[in-house]
Design a protein around this motif. Structure first.
Motif, short mmCIF file in Angstrom:
data_model
loop_
_atom_site.label_atom_id
_atom_site.label_comp_id
_atom_site.label_asym_id
_atom_site.label_seq_id
_atom_site.Cartn_x
_atom_site.Cartn_y
_atom_site.Cartn_z
N ILE A 211 28.11 31.18 68.50
CA ILE A 211 27.33 29.94 68.37
C ILE A 211 26.69 29.97 66.99
CG2 ILE A 211 25.40 28.59 69.27
CD1 ILE A 211 25.97 29.83 72.02
N ILE A 212 26.91 28.90 66.22
CA ILE A 212 26.25 28.84 64.92
C ILE A 212 25.34 27.62 64.87
CG2 ILE A 212 28.06 30.11 63.70
CD1 ILE A 212 28.73 27.49 62.24
N ASN A 213 24.31 27.76 64.10
CA ASN A 213 23.37 26.66 63.92
C ASN A 213 22.83 26.74 62.50
OD1 ASN A 213 21.82 24.45 64.64
ND2 ASN A 213 20.15 25.68 65.44
N LYS A 214 22.76 25.63 61.84
CA LYS A 214 22.29 25.55 60.45
C LYS A 214 23.00 26.58 59.57
CE LYS A 214 17.83 23.86 61.99
NZ LYS A 214 16.50 24.26 62.39
N GLY A 215 24.28 26.76 59.81
CA GLY A 215 25.07 27.66 58.98
C GLY A 215 24.96 29.13 59.32
N LYS A 216 24.10 29.47 60.30
CA LYS A 216 23.91 30.88 60.63
C LYS A 216 24.41 31.19 62.04
CE LYS A 216 19.69 31.35 57.90
NZ LYS A 216 18.25 31.55 57.98
N LEU A 217 24.87 32.42 62.20
CA LEU A 217 25.30 32.85 63.52
C LEU A 217 24.07 33.05 64.41
CD1 LEU A 217 27.83 33.84 65.16
CD2 LEU A 217 27.14 36.13 64.53
N VAL A 218 24.12 32.41 65.56
CA VAL A 218 22.98 32.54 66.49
C VAL A 218 23.30 33.59 67.55
CG1 VAL A 218 21.52 31.28 68.11
CG2 VAL A 218 22.42 30.12 66.11
N ARG A 219 24.46 33.54 68.13
CA ARG A 219 24.88 34.50 69.15
C ARG A 219 26.39 34.69 69.05
NH1 ARG A 219 20.16 34.73 69.93
NH2 ARG A 219 18.99 34.80 71.89
N GLU A 220 26.85 35.87 69.44
CA GLU A 220 28.28 36.11 69.56
C GLU A 220 28.50 37.08 70.71
OE1 GLU A 220 30.22 38.42 66.55
OE2 GLU A 220 32.18 37.51 66.91
N GLY A 221 29.48 36.84 71.52
CA GLY A 221 29.77 37.76 72.62
C GLY A 221 30.71 37.12 73.62
N THR A 222 30.98 37.84 74.70
CA THR A 222 31.83 37.24 75.73
C THR A 222 30.99 36.20 76.46
OG1 THR A 222 31.19 38.84 77.40
CG2 THR A 222 33.12 39.40 76.07
N VAL A 223 31.66 35.23 77.04
CA VAL A 223 30.95 34.15 77.74
C VAL A 223 30.09 34.75 78.84
CG1 VAL A 223 31.25 32.08 79.15
CG2 VAL A 223 32.75 32.47 77.19
N LYS A 224 30.65 35.73 79.57
CA LYS A 224 29.95 36.34 80.69
C LYS A 224 28.67 37.03 80.21
CE LYS A 224 30.87 39.40 84.56
NZ LYS A 224 31.71 40.48 85.05
N ALA A 225 28.82 37.79 79.12
CA ALA A 225 27.65 38.54 78.61
C ALA A 225 26.56 37.60 78.13
CB ALA A 225 28.10 39.46 77.49
N LEU A 226 26.98 36.53 77.46
CA LEU A 226 25.98 35.60 76.94
C LEU A 226 25.23 34.90 78.07
CD1 LEU A 226 27.75 33.87 73.91
CD2 LEU A 226 26.06 35.68 73.87
N LEU A 227 26.00 34.53 79.12
CA LEU A 227 25.35 33.79 80.21
C LEU A 227 24.46 34.69 81.06
CD1 LEU A 227 28.13 31.33 81.36
CD2 LEU A 227 26.24 30.95 79.79
N SER A 228 24.78 35.98 81.10
CA SER A 228 23.94 36.86 81.91
C SER A 228 22.71 37.31 81.11
CB SER A 228 24.73 38.08 82.38
OG SER A 228 25.11 38.85 81.27
N GLU A 229 22.76 37.04 79.79
CA GLU A 229 21.66 37.45 78.91
C GLU A 229 20.33 36.83 79.35
OE1 GLU A 229 21.08 36.12 74.58
OE2 GLU A 229 22.67 37.62 74.54
N GLN A 230 20.41 35.61 79.80
CA GLN A 230 19.18 34.93 80.23
C GLN A 230 19.34 34.47 81.67
OE1 GLN A 230 18.31 31.76 77.55
NE2 GLN A 230 17.34 33.11 76.09
N SER A 231 19.69 35.41 82.56
CA SER A 231 19.96 34.97 83.94
C SER A 231 18.67 34.69 84.69
CB SER A 231 20.81 36.00 84.65
OG SER A 231 20.08 37.19 84.79
N ARG A 232 18.79 33.88 85.67
CA ARG A 232 17.64 33.47 86.48
C ARG A 232 17.92 33.68 87.96
NH1 ARG A 232 15.28 28.01 83.76
NH2 ARG A 232 14.94 28.86 81.71
N LEU A 233 16.86 33.93 88.69
CA LEU A 233 17.00 34.10 90.14
C LEU A 233 16.17 33.02 90.82
CD1 LEU A 233 16.43 37.96 90.30
CD2 LEU A 233 18.62 36.77 90.38
#
Lengths: 309, 291
Positions: A211-233
């Protein structure tokens, strides 16, 4: 020695346009890696620098600094490596006075790999067999996108770069494209670098995402890892205010005035949460992981300032 | 390279209206004009008598089109042609599709080659059609139109043809080079036409400009720069070929000019062509493609 397992390696890429007050930093210190055989999603809001990055991958734009290698070989000043790449950049364009087939012939001959049988096979593959002999001037956006995809496949490339490939396609066409992209990676072993605004599409198709924003990399990883990064219960308990008081020292909580609490916690925290609630004599009706969509994740990270340099 | 040539040919010739009005216009125009002459040849006694009194020869008729081709109007038409060939890729957003498939320099050089090849075919076809259709018209009037000529006349014809062709093709190519450079600089067909037309016309007016500049700056010798322009050198080669003397633009400039040999003029023209093509390639290789 060439690195064949990494299809794309971008390191420290910068691009600025203009000078002085008119200077625009389109891409800043971008680094990423795409493994061969992956479908890699490239996300970012409008003006984030996605297309500029793609153009640098294709040597259409020279970076201000930084390096791009494709299959271990530098791109800049090395046209041979681009023979392994097929690209659809910022919408498909064609010579309007030529037919679709003639356009494909021109592009294949330019690349030095014209084979009428292969051209015909690709035309059929993208579902344009009945319209390919008409002038492209009259093509709809969807038809142009299909022909654009055909053009990327002409040289049987190892790496396919698709910039918004589903623009102008109807829902059936989008689904077809999604399946087609997956098939390119799974059955033909191609690497696909996919830039799209359709987050749902990226989530379903891609193995990894940047994911890039304003020309900079914001996040990079597998879809699964990124989505579990901020998981909610989602926690349904009674009494809710007591549960809130018990959990709030350790986790961030959200309430919407209903019968649940939303707890920002990892999957591994579930036993700890349950134990705490039970120890405090709170009745538990449900503890369920709340699946976060890529769209919500994308909005969360692109609206923040947190960037990986 | 043959594949790249075929691709360029398909693109250029496939743009039928553009090529019809800028390239094939010459053979089609000459053929139409001379075919229309069949009407008076068949219908007018007067016309037939005139032709019989002074029957034209095929050598003269075949050379005639070069006068038209080697005119400023033709050069302007060719500026438009080259502008579309080079700047059209920007306007149609096609560079992004082409450049990942071939090195930039080879695509640009192939454009110059294909364009020149197409112009050669058009110009030679124009001359051939002029000779052939004139023959039909002359024969209908009953006048002789013999193809057999004494050796000396034939060799004169070929020398004359080669010279006219050289001058016309070089000036056409120079106009095309100006437009190509304009296309790369402005990235628009209109910009390329404007740039190419300004340089082509400016080149015609350079003697006048240098003359006035010399007077204003009190440096009359500046006029000698004219000898390094394509226009002077083309005229100089023609002058050597026809009269065996160097070209003098005007008596007023005589004292500032050196006697330029035909060889030196060839070298200067080659430098102009190579320089303009080289500059176009060099600029294009450094350019960011944003469309």
């Amino acid at each position: 020695m060439t690195d064949t397992t990494t299809a794309i390696r971008v390191s420290g890429l910068h691009k600025q346009f203009g000078r002085g007050k008119r200077q625009v930093k389109a891409v800043q210190n971008l680094s990423l890696e795409v493994q061969a055989g992956q479908v890699y999603g490239f996300l970012g809001p409008n003006g984030a620098g996605k297309t500029t990055t793609i153009r640098m991958l294709l040597d259409l734009i020279r970076p201000t600094s930084g390096e791009v290698t494709l299959f271990g070989q530098p791109v800049f000043g090395n046209p041979n490596v681009l023979k392994r790449v097929g690209a659809l950049v910022e919408g498909a364009t064609f010579y309007p006075y030529l037919s679709g087939r003639q356009n494909l012939e021109v592009l294949a001959r330019t690349g030095g790999y014209y084979d009428p049988k292969r051209v015909q096979a690709i035309i059929e593959q993208v579902g344009m067999a009945d319209r390919v002999d008409r002038r492209t001037k009259g093509y709809s956006t969807g038809m142009k996108q299909r022909m654009g995809l055909a053009a990327t496949l002409l040289g049987d490339p190892d790496l396919i770069i698709l910039d918004e490939p589903t623009n102008g396609l109807d829902p059936a066409g989008i689904q077809e494209m999604r399946l087609f992209i997956r098939e390119l990676a799974d059955k033909q072993g191609k690497t696909v670098f996919l830039s799209s605004h359709m987050l749902n599409e990226i989530e379903q198709v891609c193995d990894s995402v940047a994911i890039i924003n304003k020309g900079k990399l914001v996040r990079e990883g597998t879809v699964k890892a990124l989505l579990s990064e901020q998981s909610r219960l989602l926690v349904e308990a009674d009494p809710l205010d007591k549960a809130q008081a018990v959990l709030s020292p350790d986790w961030t909580l959200h309430t919407n005035g209903g019968a649940h609490l939303t707890v920002e916690a990892q999957h591994d925290d579930i036993p700890h949460i349950i134990r705490k609630l039970v120890e405090n004599h709170i009745n538990i009706y449900e503890v369920a992981p709340q699946r976060q969509s890529l769209e919500a994740y994308f909005l969360a990270v692109t609206q923040g300032e947190d960037t990986h340099d | 390279m043959t594949e790249l040539f075929r691709a360029e040919w398909m693109k250029i010739n496939g743009n039928r209206y553009m090529t019809a009005f800028t390239v094939w216009l010459f053979p089609i125009g000459v053929a139409t004009f001379l075919t229309l002459a069949l009407i008076p040849a068949l219908a007018s006694e007067n016309f037939r008598a005139q032709v019989n009194n002074a029957p034209p020869t095929w050598t003269v008729q075949t050379l005639l089109p070069w006068t038209v081709i080697n005119s400023i109007i033709t050069r302007m038409i060719l500026v438009a042609f080259a502008a579309d060939v080079f700047a059209g890729e920007y306007q149609r957003g096609m560079w992004k599709n082409l450049l990942p498939r071939r090195p930039r320099a080879s695509i640009i050089l192939m454009k110059f080659f294909t364009m020149s090849f197409m112009l050669l075919i058009a110009f030679f076809a124009t001359c051939l059609l002029a000779g052939l259709i004139s023959g039909v018209v002359v024969r209908i009037t009953g006048a002789p139109y013999d193809l057999t000529l004494p050796g000396e006349t034939l060799s004169d014809f070929f020398s004359s043809f080669a010279l006219q062709a050289f001058v016309a093709i070089i000036s056409a190519l120079l106009a095309a080079c100006f437009a190509a450079l304009g296309g790369i600089l402005t990235r628009s067909i209109l910009g390329a036409v404007g740039f190419g037309a300004a340089l082509t016309l400016g080149e015609q007016a350079v003697l006048l400009v240098l003359f006035f500049l010399g007077n204003i700056l009190n440096m009359p010798g500046i006029i000698a720069l004219y000898q390094y322009t394509p226009g002077y050198n083309l005229s100089n080669i023609s002058s050597w070929a026809t009269s065996g003397t160097p070209f003098l633009a005007s008596d007023m400039t005589k004292q500032y000019m050196i006697d330029m040999s035909a060889g030196a003029s060839f070298a200067i023209l080659a430098l102009w062509l190579v320089g303009l093509i080289g500059l176009t390639v060099w600029m294009f290789r450094r350019q960011d493609i944003l469309s």
